[in-house]
Write a protein that holds these residues in place. Sequence first.
Motif, PDB file in Angstrom:
ATOM      1  N   LEU A 115      36.737 -79.204  31.850  1.00 37.12           N
ATOM      2  CA  LEU A 115      38.106 -79.378  32.894  1.00 37.12           C
ATOM      3  C   LEU A 115      36.789 -79.244  33.675  1.00 37.12           C
ATOM      4  O   LEU A 115      35.831 -78.959  34.156  1.00 37.12           O
ATOM      5  CB  LEU A 115      38.360 -77.756  32.325  1.00 37.12           C
ATOM      6  CG  LEU A 115      39.393 -77.920  30.950  1.00 37.12           C
ATOM      7  CD1 LEU A 115      39.578 -76.602  30.549  1.00 37.12           C
ATOM      8  CD2 LEU A 115      39.881 -79.077  31.217  1.00 37.12           C
ATOM      9  N   VAL A 116      37.602 -78.230  35.429  1.00 36.76           N
ATOM     10  CA  VAL A 116      37.054 -78.261  36.816  1.00 36.76           C
ATOM     11  C   VAL A 116      36.932 -77.121  37.128  1.00 36.76           C
ATOM     12  O   VAL A 116      36.080 -76.031  37.720  1.00 36.76           O
ATOM     13  CB  VAL A 116      37.956 -79.277  37.225  1.00 36.76           C
ATOM     14  CG1 VAL A 116      39.532 -78.151  37.754  1.00 36.76           C
ATOM     15  CG2 VAL A 116      37.421 -79.403  38.569  1.00 36.76           C
ATOM     16  N   ASP A 117      37.203 -75.761  35.353  1.00 36.25           N
ATOM     17  CA  ASP A 117      36.814 -74.902  36.170  1.00 36.25           C
ATOM     18  C   ASP A 117      35.963 -73.814  34.955  1.00 36.25           C
ATOM     19  O   ASP A 117      36.127 -72.814  35.084  1.00 36.25           O
ATOM     20  CB  ASP A 117      38.174 -73.992  35.619  1.00 36.25           C
ATOM     21  CG  ASP A 117      39.121 -74.380  34.686  1.00 36.25           C
ATOM     22  OD1 ASP A 117      38.206 -75.059  33.657  1.00 36.25           O
ATOM     23  OD2 ASP A 117      40.233 -73.456  35.046  1.00 36.25           O
ATOM     24  N   GLN A 118      34.835 -74.555  34.476  1.00 35.87           N
ATOM     25  CA  GLN A 118      33.873 -73.761  33.319  1.00 35.87           C
ATOM     26  C   GLN A 118      32.776 -73.831  34.469  1.00 35.87           C
ATOM     27  O   GLN A 118      31.935 -74.299  33.426  1.00 35.87           O
ATOM     28  CB  GLN A 118      34.044 -74.318  32.749  1.00 35.87           C
ATOM     29  CG  GLN A 118      35.288 -73.727  31.203  1.00 35.87           C
ATOM     30  CD  GLN A 118      35.329 -74.276  30.149  1.00 35.87           C
ATOM     31  OE1 GLN A 118      35.650 -76.038  30.391  1.00 35.87           O
ATOM     32  NE2 GLN A 118      35.952 -73.558  29.339  1.00 35.87           N
ATOM     33  N   SER A 142      27.388 -71.570  25.754  1.00 34.74           N
ATOM     34  CA  SER A 142      27.443 -70.737  26.614  1.00 34.74           C
ATOM     35  C   SER A 142      28.413 -70.735  28.043  1.00 34.74           C
ATOM     36  O   SER A 142      27.659 -72.198  28.512  1.00 34.74           O
ATOM     37  CB  SER A 142      25.992 -70.509  27.033  1.00 34.74           C
ATOM     38  OG  SER A 142      26.526 -69.269  27.941  1.00 34.74           O
ATOM     39  N   GLY A 143      28.902 -70.288  28.480  1.00 36.29           N
ATOM     40  CA  GLY A 143      29.929 -70.549  29.912  1.00 36.29           C
ATOM     41  C   GLY A 143      31.284 -70.650  29.637  1.00 36.29           C
ATOM     42  O   GLY A 143      32.248 -70.672  30.237  1.00 36.29           O
ATOM     43  N   VAL A 144      31.410 -71.207  28.869  1.00 33.15           N
ATOM     44  CA  VAL A 144      32.772 -71.483  27.856  1.00 33.15           C
ATOM     45  C   VAL A 144      34.075 -70.147  28.401  1.00 33.15           C
ATOM     46  O   VAL A 144      35.167 -70.184  28.496  1.00 33.15           O
ATOM     47  CB  VAL A 144      33.231 -72.514  26.828  1.00 33.15           C
ATOM     48  CG1 VAL A 144      32.328 -73.442  26.550  1.00 33.15           C
ATOM     49  CG2 VAL A 144      32.815 -71.535  25.872  1.00 33.15           C
ATOM     50  N   LEU A 145      34.088 -69.676  28.337  1.00 29.95           N
ATOM     51  CA  LEU A 145      34.504 -68.123  28.309  1.00 29.95           C
ATOM     52  C   LEU A 145      34.942 -67.840  29.988  1.00 29.95           C
ATOM     53  O   LEU A 145      36.063 -66.944  30.344  1.00 29.95           O
ATOM     54  CB  LEU A 145      34.431 -66.646  27.560  1.00 29.95           C
ATOM     55  CG  LEU A 145      34.160 -66.885  25.804  1.00 29.95           C
ATOM     56  CD1 LEU A 145      33.704 -66.138  24.735  1.00 29.95           C
ATOM     57  CD2 LEU A 145      35.816 -67.721  25.780  1.00 29.95           C
ATOM     58  N   GLU A 146      34.245 -67.962  30.475  1.00 29.81           N
ATOM     59  CA  GLU A 146      33.553 -67.614  32.162  1.00 29.81           C
ATOM     60  C   GLU A 146      34.593 -68.680  32.829  1.00 29.81           C
ATOM     61  O   GLU A 146      34.050 -69.323  34.008  1.00 29.81           O
ATOM     62  CB  GLU A 146      32.413 -67.949  32.430  1.00 29.81           C
ATOM     63  CG  GLU A 146      32.251 -66.193  32.196  1.00 29.81           C
ATOM     64  CD  GLU A 146      31.280 -66.080  30.536  1.00 29.81           C
ATOM     65  OE1 GLU A 146      31.290 -65.644  29.923  1.00 29.81           O
ATOM     66  OE2 GLU A 146      31.180 -67.694  29.922  1.00 29.81           O
ATOM     67  N   ASP A 147      35.860 -69.355  31.978  1.00 28.19           N
ATOM     68  CA  ASP A 147      36.819 -69.644  32.942  1.00 28.19           C
ATOM     69  C   ASP A 147      37.404 -69.294  34.569  1.00 28.19           C
ATOM     70  O   ASP A 147      37.554 -67.858  34.632  1.00 28.19           O
ATOM     71  CB  ASP A 147      38.016 -70.909  32.563  1.00 28.19           C
ATOM     72  CG  ASP A 147      39.042 -70.185  31.968  1.00 28.19           C
ATOM     73  OD1 ASP A 147      38.451 -68.583  32.000  1.00 28.19           O
ATOM     74  OD2 ASP A 147      39.883 -70.065  31.453  1.00 28.19           O
ATOM     75  N   VAL A 148      37.525 -70.184  35.698  1.00 32.24           N
ATOM     76  CA  VAL A 148      38.421 -69.440  36.854  1.00 32.24           C
ATOM     77  C   VAL A 148      39.866 -69.934  36.738  1.00 32.24           C
ATOM     78  O   VAL A 148      40.143 -71.285  36.718  1.00 32.24           O
ATOM     79  CB  VAL A 148      37.055 -70.428  37.882  1.00 32.24           C
ATOM     80  CG1 VAL A 148      38.197 -70.132  39.172  1.00 32.24           C
ATOM     81  CG2 VAL A 148      35.858 -69.938  38.144  1.00 32.24           C
TER      82      VAL A 148
END
Length: 207
Positions: free
Chosen positions: A119-122, A191-197
Amino acid sequence: MVADNGQRRRQACAAAFRAKDTLPALVLAAGASRRFGRAKALAHWRDRPLLDHAVGQARQLSADVRVITGCRGPLLPLRAGRRPSSWLHTDDWPRGMSASLKAGMDTLPSTARGVFVVLVDQPLLDRDGLGRLRDAARQAPERPFAADYGERPGVPAYLPRWLWPAVLTLEGDQGAGKLLAAAGAWRLPISGVLEDVDTPEDLSALR
């Protein structure tokens, strides 16, 4: 003329290398970004558009990176700094994420054994985690793999070819999460999958 010939040879070699990559990667960037209020893919984080970060992440997974555009299709290639292997536009983008996923899969070569989805927002995805996803898919290309979201699998993910017919039945904003769960996808910590925009506030929080 020599320089032109050299450039052509490099381009031909790069194309041949991509053709041999049987596990392409799709970057889904076709949405209208309604909650964000403007082209989310072009919003800057760490001096680069989010789309550039997504293309870079996809490059860690595959040499063949295909960006699916829709709502702002003509604008994204003009503003992007990192170039994918190809830009693919879908007029069905109002139908939701499933339409973007289907459009990308329709372009994949018959030699592809599976496909990665990004995706474009992670932008905070961990490089080591992406490396684990890449290596797992290459070692067992017949198995589905996905990021571990705790109670469910999600993107980034790897979809083996046998799962594609089921993916093509998705509708609306459905992603492949439920299919991955039903297929028993092996979950990998990234790590970082939950910090989407999703909103400008989300992006500000990342900054």
